[in-house]
Design a protein around this motif. Structure first.
Motif, PDB file in Angstrom:
ATOM      1  N   VAL A 125      37.015  42.357  44.530  1.00 42.40           N
ATOM      2  CA  VAL A 125      37.742  41.012  44.251  1.00 42.40           C
ATOM      3  C   VAL A 125      36.443  40.048  44.985  1.00 42.40           C
ATOM      4  N   LYS A 126      36.815  38.712  44.623  1.00 39.55           N
ATOM      5  CA  LYS A 126      35.728  37.791  44.748  1.00 39.55           C
ATOM      6  C   LYS A 126      36.230  36.999  46.115  1.00 39.55           C
ATOM      7  N   ALA A 127      35.229  36.778  47.087  1.00 39.68           N
ATOM      8  CA  ALA A 127      35.229  36.181  48.174  1.00 39.68           C
ATOM      9  C   ALA A 127      36.590  34.760  48.180  1.00 39.68           C
ATOM     10  N   MET A 128      37.016  34.608  48.986  1.00 38.61           N
ATOM     11  CA  MET A 128      38.076  33.524  49.130  1.00 38.61           C
ATOM     12  C   MET A 128      37.370  32.314  49.504  1.00 38.61           C
ATOM     13  N   LYS A 129      37.523  31.237  49.025  1.00 39.19           N
ATOM     14  CA  LYS A 129      37.041  29.946  49.343  1.00 39.19           C
ATOM     15  C   LYS A 129      37.666  29.180  50.125  1.00 39.19           C
ATOM     16  N   ASN A 130      39.111  29.418  49.868  1.00 36.84           N
ATOM     17  CA  ASN A 130      40.191  28.403  50.583  1.00 36.84           C
ATOM     18  C   ASN A 130      40.526  29.191  51.901  1.00 36.84           C
ATOM     19  N   PRO A 131      40.175  28.817  53.271  1.00 37.59           N
ATOM     20  CA  PRO A 131      40.592  29.464  54.214  1.00 37.59           C
ATOM     21  C   PRO A 131      42.084  29.495  54.441  1.00 37.59           C
ATOM     22  N   PHE A 132      42.757  28.731  54.166  1.00 38.67           N
ATOM     23  CA  PHE A 132      44.223  28.449  54.555  1.00 38.67           C
ATOM     24  C   PHE A 132      44.942  29.472  53.628  1.00 38.67           C
ATOM     25  N   LYS A 133      44.651  29.650  52.209  1.00 43.11           N
ATOM     26  CA  LYS A 133      45.183  30.717  51.496  1.00 43.11           C
ATOM     27  C   LYS A 133      44.759  32.008  52.016  1.00 43.11           C
ATOM     28  N   TYR A 134      43.649  32.153  52.674  1.00 44.54           N
ATOM     29  CA  TYR A 134      43.174  33.553  53.274  1.00 44.54           C
ATOM     30  C   TYR A 134      43.961  33.779  54.195  1.00 44.54           C
ATOM     31  N   ALA A 135      44.220  32.928  55.311  1.00 42.52           N
ATOM     32  CA  ALA A 135      44.937  32.977  56.574  1.00 42.52           C
ATOM     33  C   ALA A 135      46.322  33.570  55.978  1.00 42.52           C
ATOM     34  N   LEU A 136      46.990  32.907  55.094  1.00 36.12           N
ATOM     35  CA  LEU A 136      48.262  33.344  54.456  1.00 36.12           C
ATOM     36  C   LEU A 136      48.248  34.712  54.092  1.00 36.12           C
ATOM     37  N   PHE A 137      47.049  35.243  53.468  1.00 34.50           N
ATOM     38  CA  PHE A 137      47.040  36.673  53.002  1.00 34.50           C
ATOM     39  C   PHE A 137      47.310  37.554  54.219  1.00 34.50           C
ATOM     40  N   VAL A 138      46.506  37.276  55.448  1.00 31.58           N
ATOM     41  CA  VAL A 138      46.512  38.287  56.451  1.00 31.58           C
ATOM     42  C   VAL A 138      47.920  37.903  57.306  1.00 31.58           C
ATOM     43  N   LEU A 144      47.987  40.897  46.811  1.00 32.85           N
ATOM     44  CA  LEU A 144      48.621  39.767  47.382  1.00 32.85           C
ATOM     45  C   LEU A 144      47.755  38.513  47.099  1.00 32.85           C
ATOM     46  N   LEU A 145      46.585  38.896  47.523  1.00 33.35           N
ATOM     47  CA  LEU A 145      45.613  37.471  47.555  1.00 33.35           C
ATOM     48  C   LEU A 145      45.746  36.940  46.063  1.00 33.35           C
ATOM     49  N   THR A 146      45.740  37.630  45.132  1.00 37.67           N
ATOM     50  CA  THR A 146      45.781  37.177  43.636  1.00 37.67           C
ATOM     51  C   THR A 146      46.933  36.340  43.550  1.00 37.67           C
ATOM     52  N   GLN A 147      48.194  36.680  44.265  1.00 35.68           N
ATOM     53  CA  GLN A 147      49.446  36.152  43.875  1.00 35.68           C
ATOM     54  C   GLN A 147      49.571  34.708  44.614  1.00 35.68           C
ATOM     55  N   ILE A 148      48.783  34.550  45.765  1.00 37.42           N
ATOM     56  CA  ILE A 148      48.536  33.607  46.433  1.00 37.42           C
ATOM     57  C   ILE A 148      48.015  32.521  45.721  1.00 37.42           C
ATOM     58  N   GLU A 149      46.638  32.979  45.454  1.00 45.30           N
ATOM     59  CA  GLU A 149      45.837  32.071  44.484  1.00 45.30           C
ATOM     60  C   GLU A 149      46.604  31.470  43.390  1.00 45.30           C
ATOM     61  N   THR A 150      47.304  32.427  42.805  1.00 43.19           N
ATOM     62  CA  THR A 150      47.916  31.835  41.565  1.00 43.19           C
ATOM     63  C   THR A 150      49.253  31.107  41.646  1.00 43.19           C
ATOM     64  N   LEU A 151      49.765  30.962  42.844  1.00 43.61           N
ATOM     65  CA  LEU A 151      51.086  30.281  43.112  1.00 43.61           C
ATOM     66  C   LEU A 151      51.308  29.109  42.500  1.00 43.61           C
ATOM     67  N   PRO A 152      50.298  28.217  42.395  1.00 43.50           N
ATOM     68  CA  PRO A 152      50.708  26.850  41.697  1.00 43.50           C
ATOM     69  C   PRO A 152      50.859  27.061  40.371  1.00 43.50           C
ATOM     70  N   GLU A 153      50.396  28.001  39.809  1.00 43.17           N
ATOM     71  CA  GLU A 153      50.568  28.131  38.266  1.00 43.17           C
ATOM     72  C   GLU A 153      51.684  29.021  37.939  1.00 43.17           C
ATOM     73  N   ARG A 154      52.013  29.830  38.954  1.00 36.59           N
ATOM     74  CA  ARG A 154      53.634  30.696  38.430  1.00 36.59           C
ATOM     75  C   ARG A 154      54.590  29.909  38.150  1.00 36.59           C
ATOM     76  N   LYS A 155      55.597  30.469  37.524  1.00 41.12           N
ATOM     77  CA  LYS A 155      56.930  29.905  37.335  1.00 41.12           C
ATOM     78  C   LYS A 155      57.530  29.800  38.733  1.00 41.12           C
ATOM     79  N   SER A 156      58.244  28.552  38.927  1.00 39.78           N
ATOM     80  CA  SER A 156      58.598  28.194  40.229  1.00 39.78           C
ATOM     81  C   SER A 156      59.928  29.205  40.874  1.00 39.78           C
ATOM     82  N   TRP A 157      60.789  29.141  39.856  1.00 41.22           N
ATOM     83  CA  TRP A 157      62.059  29.723  40.327  1.00 41.22           C
ATOM     84  C   TRP A 157      62.706  30.638  39.402  1.00 41.22           C
ATOM     85  N   ASN A 158      63.074  31.882  39.936  1.00 43.13           N
ATOM     86  CA  ASN A 158      63.659  32.757  39.048  1.00 43.13           C
ATOM     87  C   ASN A 158      64.803  33.291  39.578  1.00 43.13           C
TER      88      ASN A 158
END
Lengths: 495, 496
Positions: free
Chosen positions: A145-158, A175-189
């Motif tokens: 994986v690539k290093a995370m640049k957003n510390p808050f997203k990473y903090a959420l991962f932990v 999980l980190l991938t899912q956190i990163e792609t959160l804004p692009e994913r379908k909101s409600w299912n």
């Protein structure tokens, strides 16, 4: 805040509701705040430990990327990250155990014992989030994986609250991938949310109706070993197998369900482990996130099975001894791990010979009855090993096993003695109903290859409603909670 | 496509709403089965009656502990004055519970006079765990009107109780949530559910909070303490409590009278608190009926009118209630409701007391079984079933009883069974000649009479599906007496 508490029943819907109301871009911030609040409900100060682990592993990720070409420096960074994280883990979890053993040695040498002067409270879930954070360091080091640049997203991962205190131990790739792609994913299912609710309800049922109920009997027998005979200890051992499964798999089901409601897919943690035909298979079905962690980050780096049979067996034993120690700072856990390692080695050694024997005597190993025989055999071995896991001390475990085989007393099944260990006939009946429901769910899981939440979600609405109402009312009526009941913490919280 | 999506969304919302409603309905049904229904034992809860009474039908309320519960009979007050009163007592009522009870009382009723017993000035903590639980669960967790908001009076009561019992292992502060909501505690009642958890106790129809005990113990008279009046110092807590009681009652437009229901086993410390409260109350110009000093006026006896050192028995309660009835008549202008159909509950309550008296007389008749049967044939709300087995001597007492019921010598010789309901012969069974007969005495009791295999007569009773009582095959006159009001078999015996 425990999953089976009123606070969580209020907390979670509020978190989910606000999560879906907020714009997608800031949702991860909300989940981070909620996750830290969730953890701080246990201990405010110890949230600082998660923060330290987060900062160290996040920083190590950035450094690893920076030193991309320099293997030496990268190794240094990994070593630093592991030292700090495992150091914290050692300090809070193993220091007392360490001094206890040192003092035992000093006692033998007639030297005055050392008083470490610390009376530390074990931070909830420290083993889980430490391992999760370390997996990130390793994944970045390996370039997976690539290093995370957003510390808050990473903090959420932990700190992601559904799996923060007792897993599943997530991987950054998932999980980190899912956190990163959160804004692009379908909101409600709708279907996902419903499936998550069913999953949570079933997890609650496992924990509150089965695990906490059978725990009363198991604890009753363990605390009155002087009184118990073969039948009580055998049933208590089987009871603990049931308890720990329902406790831990129940927790995982709630975690997976809660995450699913929030739009995240956590990795599978249990897959009908007691249907396993061998110890090796058991570990592919039990606490999968931990087993695969040890496989990926310890067994394979040690050489796995690439360096010959002997080295493979040594690696297996090492992995399981460490796994035992991961579960608790006590020799009983180490022995439990050792037994599992040893059983796997034995299996590996004798299985080819056994298969040859089966073939020679014309035993068909493909039949259902043979599969059942293997499941029962594995179940017995796992159950015997659990005795060490459950016991407070080695002497208690040995006493328990001795009682199992030396005090034959079948009449206790009929003369009411069974009901003197904390649960009466009504409770036993409820337990049996619970176990039947659990067995049905596991059979569905085993044959349909899908979790119970997804399975229920596929049915028509009448069936779904009946199942959900049944599960909810089983929990709120027959669940063990309330002032009269000192609800046991989830067993895995202490690891 | 969009229209189809909208339809799907609407259906999902409707489905979710219906599911939630279904959940709430099932929950409320289950909650009604599981909730505590008890402030007195035997599935009777005083607050339930408070809500069930016709709005503002109560003239007088008696608030207090078990001293009040056992010592005040609204039926006696009704019989003598036609005043509608209720025993608003809870066993072990402490000061916090009393305040909560008064608040609850005025939510549903506007009594003109409230008589508050002062037993609770003798203690600040709780001695009996069951009493605390009863007090905390006496009131429903949610306000009955409007949205499900936690009842603030109840929450205050729970806070007080938990604070008072803070040192006890049983009541941890962290348990407060469980007590507020009640459900986390009562859900484990699945182990103890009984018939009355599923249907209302029949006594609810006429019960007014009293708990008469028909048992007597010989009690030593109380010690006469000679404590100088200067030692009468009322504690600050008790002062605040009395002031709060006065404030609540008066702010609701009622008048307060304090009582000390008599009991002999008080200590010198209790006596000091009683006397201090007495002088404090009189000093403020309020009335107090101090039963400790009213033995000559009330006429209670330590030999016959107590069932233990703390509580009056049924006969003592009758005397105290008679005294209170006179007191109310003398000092307050309260209406006589005896002919008003709105007050049917008080009439029924009186009838219940009457049946209790009748049962006592039947079971303790000096003339033995003969008197029992004669009385039962004449008694109201009684159903008597008699059966003849074998030959009875025409001169014997059993034959005499049969004749008293109007059974002729010839019929007696034929044997069989008779049912006499409220003095009237309603059925007769002749063995070997008739089909079996079935008689419904009321919704709770049915009687079946038929031939047994050996040509004798069998009687089966199905009492509210609770049990089957079979008759004996003993030779003689077998008698069953069932009380329709008390809903119990009050006599069963064979007379040779």
């Amino acid at each position: 805040m425990s999953f089976n508490s009123l606070q969580f029943l209020i907390f979670f819907p509020i978190v989910a509701l606000i999560f879906y109301i907020l714009p997608k871009k800031v949702r991860y911030i909300w989940l981070l705040v909620a996750s830290y609040y969730f953890y701080m409900c246990w201990n405010v100060a110890y949230a600082g430990l998660i923060a330290i682990s987060t900062v160290v592993t996040f920083g190590s990720g950035l450094l690893l990327e920076k030193f991309n070409e320099d293997t030496g420096k990268k190794k240094l960074v990994v070593a630093g990250s592991f030292t700090i994280n495992l150091g914290i883990l050692f300090f809070f979890k193993y220091l007392d155990f360490f001094f206890e053993n040192i003092n035992s040695l000093l006692g033998i040498m007639k030297v005055r014992p050392i008083n470490n002067g610390l009376d530390l409270l074990l931070p909830v879930g420290i083993s889980f989030y430490t391992f999760q954070a370390l997996s990130y360091t390793m994944d970045v080091y390996r370039g997976e994986v690539k290093a995370m640049k957003n510390p808050f997203k990473y903090a959420l991962f932990v700190s992601f609250f559904p799996q923060l205190v007792a897993g599943p131990i997530e991987r950054s790739k998932n999980l980190l991938t899912q956190i990163e792609t959160l804004p692009e994913r379908k909101s409600w299912n709708y279907e996902r949310v419903l499936s998550g609710i069913y999953q949570m309800a079933f997890g609650m049922f496992m924990k509150m109706v089965i695990a906490d109920r059978v725990a009363i009997f198991v604890d009753g027998v363990y605390s009155r070993l002087h009184y118990a005979g073969t039948f009580e200890t055998v049933f208590a051992a089987l009871g603990f197998s049931l308890q720990i499964y329902c406790d831990f798999a129940g927790y995982s089901a709630i975690a997976i369900g809660a995450a699913r409601i929030l739009g995240f897919d956590l990795m599978e943690n249990f897959n009908t482990p007691y249907f396993a035909g061998s110890i090796g298979e058991f570990w592919r079905r039990w606490h999968i996130s931990l087993s695969t962690w040890f496989k990926d980050y310890l067994y394979i780096p040690l050489g796995g099975n690439r360096k010959g049979k002997l080295r493979k067996y040594i690696n297996l034993i090492i992995v399981f001894l460490v796994s035992g120690l991961w579960h608790g700072a006590s020799w009983t856990f180490v022995i439990w791990g050792g037994i599992h390692g040893l059983l796997q080695v034995i299996e590996d050694v004798i299985l080819p010979r056994l298969n040859a024997l089966y073939e020679k005597f014309g035993i068909n190993t493909k039949t259902e009855s043979f599969k059942l025989f293997r499941m029962i055999k594995t179940g017995i071995l796992v159950t015997l090993a659990w005795v060490f896991f459950k016991a407070d001390s080695l002497s208690q475990a040995i006493k328990f096993l001795t009682r199992m085989f030396t005090k034959w007393n079948p009449w206790v099944i009929f003369d009411g003695t069974f009901f003197k260990y904390g649960i009466n006939q009504i409770e036993f009946r409820i337990l049996i109903i619970g176990v039947v429901i659990l067995l049905l769910a596991d059979l569905i899981r085993y044959f349909k290859k899908e979790d119970i939440g997804v399975f229920i979600g596929r049915q028509n609405f009448l069936f779904r409603w009946i199942v959900l109402l049944t599960l909810i009312f089983m929990c709120i009526v027959f669940g063990k909670y309330g002032a009269d009941f000192d609800s046991a913490e989830f067993i895995y919280f202490k690891f | 496509m969009e229209q189809s999506n909208n339809y799907k969304t609407i259906m999902r919302i409707v489905g979710a709403v219906v599911f939630v409603l279904l959940f709430l309905i099932v929950y409320s049904k289950i909650y009604n089965v599981f909730r505590y229904k008890d402030t007195h034992g035997d599935y009777l809860s005083m607050p339930v009656i408070l809500k069930d009474l016709p709005k503002d039908s109560l003239d007088v309320a008696f608030v207090g502990s078990s001293h009040t519960v056992c010592g005040v009979l609204p039926a006696v007050i009704w019989e003598e004055t036609g005043i509608s009163s209720m025993n608003v007592g809870i066993s072990g009522m402490d000061k916090s519970t009393c305040i909560a009870t008064l608040n609850e009382l005025f939510k549903y009723q506007s009594p003109q006079v409230v008589l508050v017993d002062l037993y609770n000035v003798t203690f600040d903590e709780h001695a009996v765990e069951g009493n605390v639980v009863r007090a905390m669960f006496a009131y429903e967790p949610f306000e009955s009107k409007g949205l499900p908001v936690l009842d603030k009076d109840r929450m205050r009561l729970i806070d007080d109780e938990i604070r008072i019992n803070g040192d006890s292992d049983r009541y941890e502060l962290s348990d407060a949530d469980d007590y507020y909501l009640e459900w986390p505690i009562v859900h484990s009642r699945y182990q103890e559910l009984k018939a009355n958890d599923f249907r209302e106790n029949p006594r609810y129809e006429y019960w007014l909070g009293e708990e008469p005990v028909m048992r007597t113990s010989l009690i030593s008279p109380p010690e006469l303490y000679s404590i100088p009046p200067e030692a009468y110092i009322l504690s600050d807590e008790n002062k605040e409590y009395i002031d709060e009681v006065i404030r609540i009652v008066e702010s609701n437009g009622s008048q307060v009278v304090f009582t000390i229901i008599p009991y002999p086993d008080y200590s010198d410390k209790d006596f000091i608190q009683f006397m201090s409260a007495d002088s404090y109350i009189r000093g403020m110009g309020y009335n107090i009926i101090n039963g400790l000093f009213l033995q000559p006026d009330i006429g209670y006896s330590y030999d016959t009118d107590f069932f233990n050192g703390d509580h009056l028995n049924y006969w003592g309660a009758k005397k105290v209630s008679g005294y209170l009835a006179n007191y109310l008549m003398m000092f307050y202008e309260l209406e006589d409701h005896r002919d008003d159909p709105k007050y049917m509950r008080w009439e029924k309550n009186w009838e219940y007391m009457h049946q209790m008296d009748q049962k006592w007389d039947l079971q303790n008749d000096e003339n033995g079984a003969f008197g029992t049967v004669i009385r039962s044939s004449l008694g109201s709300n009684l159903c008597t079933i008699i059966k003849v087995t074998g030959d009875l001597s025409p001169e014997g007492s059993s034959s005499a009883i049969a004749y008293a019921f109007g059974i002729s010598e010839a019929d007696l010789a034929k044997g069989g069974a008779w049912i006499i309901d409220s003095g009237e012969k309603v059925a007769r069974y002749l063995p070997g000649k008739e089909e079996e007969i079935e008689y419904e005495v009321n919704k709770n009791l049915s009687v079946k009479i038929c031939d047994s295999k050996d040509d004798k007569t069998d009687i089966y009773f199905n009492l509210d599906r609770r049990n089957m009582i079979n008759s004996d095959d003993e030779s003689g006159l077998e008698i069953f007496v069932y009380d329709e009001v008390l809903d119990e078999m009050i006599y069963n015996g064979v007379i040779k």
